[in-house]
Design a protein around this motif. Sequence first.
Motif, short mmCIF file in Angstrom:
data_model
loop_
_atom_site.label_atom_id
_atom_site.label_comp_id
_atom_site.label_asym_id
_atom_site.label_seq_id
_atom_site.Cartn_x
_atom_site.Cartn_y
_atom_site.Cartn_z
N GLY A 215 -40.24 1.68 -30.98
CA GLY A 215 -39.36 1.21 -29.90
C GLY A 215 -39.29 2.52 -28.81
N SER B 183 -44.44 -0.14 -19.52
CA SER B 183 -44.25 -1.54 -19.37
C SER B 183 -45.32 -2.32 -19.69
N PRO C 270 -38.52 -10.34 -28.08
CA PRO C 270 -38.72 -9.23 -27.14
C PRO C 270 -37.34 -8.81 -26.66
N GLY C 271 -37.43 -7.31 -26.86
CA GLY C 271 -36.00 -6.94 -26.45
C GLY C 271 -34.69 -6.67 -27.44
N ALA C 272 -35.19 -7.39 -28.53
CA ALA C 272 -33.89 -7.40 -29.51
C ALA C 272 -34.72 -7.37 -30.88
N GLU C 273 -35.69 -6.43 -31.03
CA GLU C 273 -36.22 -6.22 -32.37
C GLU C 273 -35.34 -5.57 -33.20
#
Length: 282
Positions: A68, A103, A9-12
Amino acid sequence: MKLVRYGAPGAEKPGLIDEGGTLRDLSAHVSDITGAMLSDAGLDRLRALDVAMLPEVTGDPRFGPCVGGIGKMMCIGLNYSDHAAETGSKIPEHPILFMKATSAIVGPDDTVVMPRGSQATDWEIELGVVIGTTAKYVSEAEALDYVAGYCIVNDVSERDFQNKLTGQWTKGKSCDTFGPTGPWLVTRDEVADPQALDMALDVNGERRQTGNTATMIFSVAQIIAHLSQLFTLHPGDVIATGTPPGVGLGMKPDPVFLKEGDVMELTISGLGRQRQTVAADR
């Protein structure tokens, strides 16, 4: 094409699924799967690649949301005639719109966490529409030209928050993890008719929802045209287009809602599968 985002998560990282079902990395060609590369020209550049030369991704990586940086997650309520009937609601004259906080958006197989105090968390399989080109004042006839592609969305809903707390539906729709999206974005050229897609959702292996997008009250094209008269739709925006019958709220004689440990599995023809386990926030 089937476009994906994979990794923590957050680094896809960006990727695609080739015709053999292999995940291949797109990092050398795009930084991410976002609205910035979802125009027809951007997608054509990816189509021109030699897929066989893209690096294979080994192992079993997590899939993140298939888009994203989503700017707006717009949701259409009561958009299936048979779902409106099961909830005892009137057929709306215009598309009912509510917003889901971005979110809430998570990957297709991420854990769905019921918020503290939840007694009525419910499931809703929906066809997601991803905008690829800026749309403002578009007609129904041209509306689908502005679509980049389609995906599955689980519009998870806390019914007490939605219906019993003063305010709009957004309260019950925007809890953290209440927007599993993916597993992949299927480009519109691979979806011959968005109004002819079978949909199904199981809870613990038991079929709860069965439907087809043919029973939508407002078609995808009608929804896009309507919303574009009100505000601009931007590339990367997502529209969740409503759910067919079989939600927990509509079960007879009494509603049935999710509990800790339950497993939801969702499929839409041609768009893949989601699987989420339910947990409780303590």
